[in-house]
Design a protein around this motif. Structure first.
Motif, PDB file in Angstrom:
ATOM      1  N   ALA A  39       0.824  -1.213   0.000  1.00 40.66           N
ATOM      2  CA  ALA A  39       0.000   0.000   0.000  1.00 40.66           C
ATOM      3  C   ALA A  39       0.854   1.257   0.000  1.00 40.66           C
ATOM      4  O   ALA A  39       0.399   2.323  -0.442  1.00 40.66           O
ATOM      5  N   GLN A  40       2.095   1.139   0.470  1.00 34.84           N
ATOM      6  CA  GLN A  40       3.016   2.278   0.496  1.00 34.84           C
ATOM      7  C   GLN A  40       4.028   2.212  -0.653  1.00 34.84           C
ATOM      8  O   GLN A  40       5.068   2.866  -0.603  1.00 34.84           O
ATOM      9  N   GLY A  41       3.701   1.413  -1.660  1.00 28.20           N
ATOM     10  CA  GLY A  41       4.552   1.360  -2.842  1.00 28.20           C
ATOM     11  C   GLY A  41       5.624   0.299  -2.806  1.00 28.20           C
ATOM     12  O   GLY A  41       6.466   0.242  -3.706  1.00 28.20           O
ATOM     13  N   GLY A  42       5.606  -0.544  -1.763  1.00 29.19           N
ATOM     14  CA  GLY A  42       6.599  -1.601  -1.665  1.00 29.19           C
ATOM     15  C   GLY A  42       6.239  -2.798  -2.533  1.00 29.19           C
ATOM     16  O   GLY A  42       5.210  -2.820  -3.211  1.00 29.19           O
ATOM     17  N   ARG A  43       7.076  -3.831  -2.466  1.00 30.13           N
ATOM     18  CA  ARG A  43       6.917  -4.983  -3.356  1.00 30.13           C
ATOM     19  C   ARG A  43       6.882  -6.307  -2.590  1.00 30.13           C
ATOM     20  O   ARG A  43       7.129  -7.360  -3.163  1.00 30.13           O
ATOM     21  N   LEU A  44       6.568  -6.250  -1.292  1.00 28.13           N
ATOM     22  CA  LEU A  44       6.605  -7.461  -0.486  1.00 28.13           C
ATOM     23  C   LEU A  44       5.435  -8.384  -0.828  1.00 28.13           C
ATOM     24  O   LEU A  44       4.272  -7.991  -0.749  1.00 28.13           O
ATOM     25  N   ALA A  45       5.758  -9.608  -1.210  1.00 34.20           N
ATOM     26  CA  ALA A  45       4.739 -10.587  -1.581  1.00 34.20           C
ATOM     27  C   ALA A  45       4.067 -11.162  -0.339  1.00 34.20           C
ATOM     28  O   ALA A  45       4.628 -11.118   0.766  1.00 34.20           O
ATOM     29  N   ASN A  46       2.879 -11.705  -0.513  1.00 33.18           N
ATOM     30  CA  ASN A  46       2.258 -12.443   0.580  1.00 33.18           C
ATOM     31  C   ASN A  46       3.170 -13.596   0.987  1.00 33.18           C
ATOM     32  O   ASN A  46       3.817 -14.213   0.139  1.00 33.18           O
ATOM     33  N   PRO A  47       3.219 -13.904   2.278  1.00 33.41           N
ATOM     34  CA  PRO A  47       4.234 -14.848   2.749  1.00 33.41           C
ATOM     35  C   PRO A  47       3.928 -16.307   2.462  1.00 33.41           C
ATOM     36  O   PRO A  47       2.773 -16.732   2.481  1.00 33.41           O
ATOM     37  N   ASP A  48       4.991 -17.055   2.211  1.00 35.90           N
ATOM     38  CA  ASP A  48       4.954 -18.492   2.439  1.00 35.90           C
ATOM     39  C   ASP A  48       5.019 -18.655   3.956  1.00 35.90           C
ATOM     40  O   ASP A  48       5.734 -17.904   4.633  1.00 35.90           O
ATOM     41  N   ILE A  49       4.290 -19.620   4.497  1.00 36.78           N
ATOM     42  CA  ILE A  49       4.228 -19.765   5.951  1.00 36.78           C
ATOM     43  C   ILE A  49       4.557 -21.190   6.368  1.00 36.78           C
ATOM     44  O   ILE A  49       4.000 -22.149   5.833  1.00 36.78           O
ATOM     45  N   ILE A  50       5.490 -21.320   7.300  1.00 37.24           N
ATOM     46  CA  ILE A  50       5.744 -22.589   7.990  1.00 37.24           C
ATOM     47  C   ILE A  50       5.486 -22.320   9.463  1.00 37.24           C
ATOM     48  O   ILE A  50       6.335 -21.740  10.162  1.00 37.24           O
ATOM     49  N   ALA A  51       4.321 -22.697   9.927  1.00 36.37           N
ATOM     50  CA  ALA A  51       3.915 -22.405  11.303  1.00 36.37           C
ATOM     51  C   ALA A  51       2.742 -23.297  11.666  1.00 36.37           C
ATOM     52  O   ALA A  51       1.976 -23.711  10.796  1.00 36.37           O
ATOM     53  N   HIS A  52       2.598 -23.573  12.959  1.00 33.20           N
ATOM     54  CA  HIS A  52       1.491 -24.408  13.420  1.00 33.20           C
ATOM     55  C   HIS A  52       1.250 -24.129  14.894  1.00 33.20           C
ATOM     56  O   HIS A  52       2.184 -23.883  15.657  1.00 33.20           O
ATOM     57  N   THR A  53      -0.009 -24.193  15.282  1.00 30.16           N
ATOM     58  CA  THR A  53      -0.368 -23.984  16.674  1.00 30.16           C
ATOM     59  C   THR A  53       0.330 -25.013  17.561  1.00 30.16           C
ATOM     60  O   THR A  53       0.322 -26.211  17.267  1.00 30.16           O
ATOM     61  N   GLY A  54       0.936 -24.525  18.634  1.00 25.64           N
ATOM     62  CA  GLY A  54       1.550 -25.401  19.622  1.00 25.64           C
ATOM     63  C   GLY A  54       3.023 -25.670  19.452  1.00 25.64           C
ATOM     64  O   GLY A  54       3.647 -26.255  20.334  1.00 25.64           O
TER      65      GLY A  54
END
Length: 206
Positions: A39-54
């Motif tokens: 929104a501020q003109g950057g180029r950061l892509a939506n993340p790949d995520i490796i995460a899980h509850t607990g």
């Protein structure tokens, strides 16, 4: 996009706070961070995520290995881990050793560039509705101890550290800040984390 304007790849590592347990996908702090940057003109892509509850630090590291993700070209890697170490009463010394290994893994994902890695502090779950019958002060003291280790290890590794813990403490008593389980956070609270992290990330990506 035109040449020279490709998106910046992003990997988010962590536990339930990274996946936004109980919240919509778009409300995850890492997804909000990427949206704010764009929104501020950057180029950061939506993340790949490796995460899980607990997940603890060791469980995250094992899951990274099991994921088969061997990329070494991420433009940004974030890490938010440790609350389950504290919750399970694991030692500070163990957390330090395993976090040190995770930081090395995160830096490797960023092509060996610690300047493209950011770590967020552990939220204080002692200030959540879930902890109404717990020793909130003791939890807070232990969270502070874990976060002090995290900050020191980040400094050692040349990695940025963002303290979001005060934001989570300020949420106490505001029902709209918590999901149905009373332990995890809604989009509005995670928006504060993203906003606090944004200028740090923007400086790293320059």
């Amino acid at each position: 996009m035109p040449a020279g304007h490709a998106t910046i790849s992003y990997l988010a590592l962590g536990d339930s706070y990274t996946i936004g347990e109980g919240a919509a996908h778009a409300d995850r702090w890492s997804v909000q961070l990427a949206a704010l940057d764009r929104a501020q003109g950057g180029r950061l892509a939506n993340p790949d995520i490796i995460a899980h509850t607990g997940w603890t630090t060791a469980e995250l590291q094992a899951a990274i290995v099991a994921s088969g993700n061997h990329r070494r070209d991420y433009g940004l890697v974030s890490l938010l881990i440790g609350v389950n170490n504290q919750y399970r009463e694991q030692s500070i010394a163990l957390y330090r050793a395993e976090l040190r290994e995770l930081l090395a893994t995160a830096v490797a994902f960023a092509g060996g560039n610690g300047g493209r890695v950011v770590v967020l502090s552990i939220p204080d779950w002692g200030q959540t509705p879930f902890a109404h019958d717990r020793d909130r002060a003791q939890i807070g003291r232990e969270i502070d101890e874990f976060n002090a280790v995290a900050q020191a290890e980040c400094q050692r590794a040349g990695v940025a550290f963002v303290d979001i813990t005060p934001l989570t403490r300020a949420a106490m008593g505001e029902a709209g800040q918590f999901t149905h389980d009373g332990l995890h956070y809604t989009g509005p609270q995670m928006a504060h984390w993203a906003a606090r992290t944004l200028p740090v990330v923007q400086a790293l990506l320059r």
